[in-house]
Scaffold this active site. Structure first.
Site, short mmCIF file in Angstrom:
data_model
loop_
_atom_site.label_atom_id
_atom_site.label_comp_id
_atom_site.label_asym_id
_atom_site.label_seq_id
_atom_site.Cartn_x
_atom_site.Cartn_y
_atom_site.Cartn_z
N ILE A 154 -9.95 12.26 42.78
CA ILE A 154 -10.21 11.74 44.12
C ILE A 154 -9.03 10.95 44.68
O ILE A 154 -8.97 10.67 45.87
CB ILE A 154 -11.50 10.88 44.19
CG1 ILE A 154 -11.43 9.72 43.19
CG2 ILE A 154 -12.74 11.73 43.95
CD1 ILE A 154 -12.52 8.68 43.41
N ALA B 248 -17.23 8.44 40.41
CA ALA B 248 -15.97 8.65 39.68
C ALA B 248 -15.25 7.33 39.42
O ALA B 248 -14.81 6.67 40.36
CB ALA B 248 -15.07 9.59 40.47
N ALA B 249 -15.15 6.93 38.16
CA ALA B 249 -14.49 5.66 37.80
C ALA B 249 -14.38 5.57 36.29
O ALA B 249 -15.08 6.28 35.57
CB ALA B 249 -15.30 4.49 38.32
N TYR C 120 -13.22 -4.31 34.26
CA TYR C 120 -14.14 -3.28 34.77
C TYR C 120 -15.03 -3.89 35.87
O TYR C 120 -15.09 -3.39 37.00
CB TYR C 120 -14.98 -2.72 33.62
CG TYR C 120 -16.17 -1.93 34.09
CD1 TYR C 120 -16.00 -0.79 34.88
CD2 TYR C 120 -17.47 -2.32 33.77
CE1 TYR C 120 -17.09 -0.07 35.34
CE2 TYR C 120 -18.57 -1.61 34.22
CZ TYR C 120 -18.37 -0.49 35.01
OH TYR C 120 -19.46 0.21 35.46
N PHE D 151 -27.73 -2.03 35.34
CA PHE D 151 -27.65 -2.75 34.08
C PHE D 151 -27.34 -1.67 33.03
O PHE D 151 -26.41 -0.91 33.24
CB PHE D 151 -28.89 -3.64 33.90
CG PHE D 151 -28.75 -4.87 34.79
CD1 PHE D 151 -28.63 -4.75 36.18
CD2 PHE D 151 -28.62 -6.13 34.25
CE1 PHE D 151 -28.40 -5.85 37.01
CE2 PHE D 151 -28.40 -7.26 35.07
CZ PHE D 151 -28.29 -7.11 36.44
N ILE E 187 -22.72 -4.30 14.70
CA ILE E 187 -23.33 -5.25 15.64
C ILE E 187 -22.22 -6.19 16.10
O ILE E 187 -21.70 -6.97 15.30
CB ILE E 187 -24.48 -6.03 14.96
CG1 ILE E 187 -25.55 -5.05 14.47
CG2 ILE E 187 -25.05 -7.08 15.90
CD1 ILE E 187 -26.68 -5.70 13.69
N ARG F 138 -17.24 -8.29 20.85
CA ARG F 138 -16.36 -7.40 21.60
C ARG F 138 -15.89 -8.17 22.85
O ARG F 138 -16.73 -8.72 23.56
CB ARG F 138 -17.14 -6.14 22.00
CG ARG F 138 -16.31 -5.07 22.67
CD ARG F 138 -17.12 -3.80 22.89
NE ARG F 138 -18.19 -3.99 23.87
CZ ARG F 138 -19.05 -3.04 24.23
NH1 ARG F 138 -18.97 -1.83 23.68
NH2 ARG F 138 -19.99 -3.28 25.11
N1 UDP Z 1 -22.80 -3.01 20.99
C1 UDP Z 1 -22.80 -3.21 19.62
N2 UDP Z 1 -22.28 -2.23 18.82
C2 UDP Z 1 -21.74 -1.08 19.31
C3 UDP Z 1 -21.75 -0.89 20.72
C4 UDP Z 1 -22.29 -1.87 21.54
O1 UDP Z 1 -23.25 -4.24 19.14
O2 UDP Z 1 -21.26 -0.27 18.52
C5 UDP Z 1 -23.38 -4.04 21.87
C6 UDP Z 1 -22.42 -4.54 22.94
O3 UDP Z 1 -21.66 -5.62 22.44
C7 UDP Z 1 -23.38 -4.96 24.05
C8 UDP Z 1 -24.57 -3.99 23.90
O4 UDP Z 1 -24.45 -3.44 22.58
O5 UDP Z 1 -23.86 -6.25 23.82
C9 UDP Z 1 -24.54 -2.85 24.90
O6 UDP Z 1 -23.24 -2.29 24.89
P1 UDP Z 1 -22.90 -0.93 25.58
O7 UDP Z 1 -21.47 -0.61 25.26
O8 UDP Z 1 -23.93 0.08 25.23
O9 UDP Z 1 -23.07 -1.22 27.14
P2 UDP Z 1 -22.39 -2.34 28.09
O10 UDP Z 1 -23.29 -3.54 27.99
O11 UDP Z 1 -21.01 -2.59 27.61
O12 UDP Z 1 -22.43 -1.71 29.43
#
Ligand code: UDP
Length: 328
Positions: free
Chosen positions: A51, A73-74, A140, A168, A206, A281
């Site tokens: 795009i 698209a992103a 993001y 969400f 986790i 993360r």
């Molecule tokens: N998460 C996790 N282990 C993974 C992937 C995700 O603990 O291997 C956690 C992440 O830290 C977040 C939640 O699961 O708290 C949802 O993450 P996801 O990447 O599915 O979606 P987001 O919230 O980033 O859009």
């Protein structure tokens, strides 16, 4: 009525394309296939391209009498955006600006925009209302918030009306069973849990066990992808009947911790799933739970599959029948 769907070969895009087709819309899909899957779109007109390429995009607008656009698209990964903000700002902002410019030149003035809960950042209280302060914790979310602001200004200056849908956590798969979630690499919690259940991975990590939540893991609000698709169509219909620009949250109003999601998935698959505790993360807020009251009352949106177990069941059907996703 013809609807252009950018990113229509992606996860939420392809589910929305199916929903539009079912309702009789003429759908034109544009996707650069950097993340999307060509085979997820089987009926609608499909153009492969970026795009940001205005000649390409303008050509699509010249060929079809487009009434409205749904813009998916992103780039959309929180963790990756922290590591590569350059990519996120250029892809997401330049993509949106290019699209708006071409829409403007072709007098298309209705846009449904794929936004995110990540625009809010670290919420003070939940469930979140749309007025909550927006202080994204990652590039993001920042890129999507900038685009919402750009949209606001394009409405004021050029009369392009838009509805931003702040999702969400999208999850699950279409009930027909032939499209579902397939990211490369996969980074999302539910598909990773189910791939672990299929023994394609040794364990599910986790990310963070020291968050200020009851069990120390992050809490998210999971919403079925078809309930998201329905909301896009309601937004499209609202714009077609003259609605003003607006933004709506989309979630089920209930939060589940990472450990609760794993426990629910264990019930769905009927076996235990190995886990490993890992560091947080970067960019992840502790709790994100939506209030979707505004879209329920203003657009009559109602989730059909609001319960987490049912959502995971639909994802499990897809993962079991497509253990390698869209790859044969
Ligand atoms: N998460 C996790 N282990 C993974 C992937 C995700 O603990 O291997 C956690 C992440 O830290 C977040 C939640 O699961 O708290 C949802 O993450 P996801 O990447 O599915 O979606 P987001 O919230 O980033 O859009």
């Amino acid at each position: 009525m013809s609807v252009l769907v950018t990113g229509g070969a992606g996860y939420i895009g392809s589910h929305t394309v199916r929903a539009l087709e079912k309702r009789g819309y003429e759908v034109i899909v544009v996707d650069n296939l950097s993340k999307g899957h060509r085979s997820s779109v089987n009926k609608s007109v499909f153009y492969e391209g970026d795009i940001r390429d205005k000649d390409f995009l303008g050509g699509v607008f010249s060929k079809h009498k487009i009434t409205a656009v749904i813009h998916f698209a992103a780039l959309s990964l929180v963790g990756e955006s922290v590591k590569r903000p350059d990519l996120y700002f250029s892809a997401n902002l330049q993509g949106a600006l290019s699209l708006l410019d071409v829409m403007n030149k072709h007098d298309v003035d209705q846009l449904v925009f794929s936004s995110t809960a990540a625009v809010y950042g670290e919420p003070s209280v939940g469930p979140l209302l749309e007025e909550h302060p927006k202080v994204p914790t990652n590039p993001y979310g920042e890129s999507k918030l900038f685009i919402e602001k750009i949209l606001h200004r394009h409405d004021q200056a050029f009369g392009i009306r838009s509805i931003s849908l702040r999702y969400f956590n999208a999850a699950g798969a279409d009930l027909a069973g032939d499209i579902g979630e397939d990211h490369r690499p996969e980074t999302h919690l539910i598909p990773l849990i189910l791939q672990t259940a299929l023994e394609q991975r040794r364990e599910i990590q986790i990310f963070g066990t020291d968050y200020p939540t009851d069990d120390g893991t992050c809490i998210r609000d999971y919403i079925h992808v078809n309930d998201l698709s329905d909301a896009h169509i309601l937004a499209l219909e609202a714009l077609a009947s003259g609605a003003s620009s607006n933004a709506y949250n989309l979630g089920n109003g209930k939060g589940f911790s990472v450990r609760e999601v794993i426990a629910t998935a264990e019930k769905v698959v009927g076996r235990s799933i190995p886990t490993q505790e890992a560091p947080r993360r970067a960019g992840d807020p502790a709790i994100l739970v939506a209030s979707s009251e505004r879209i329920q009352s203003e657009l009559n949106w109602e989730p059909k599959l609001a319960d987490l177990k049912s959502i995971i069941e639909t994802a499990w059907v897809w993962h079991k029948s497509h253990p390698h996703g869209f790859r044969k």
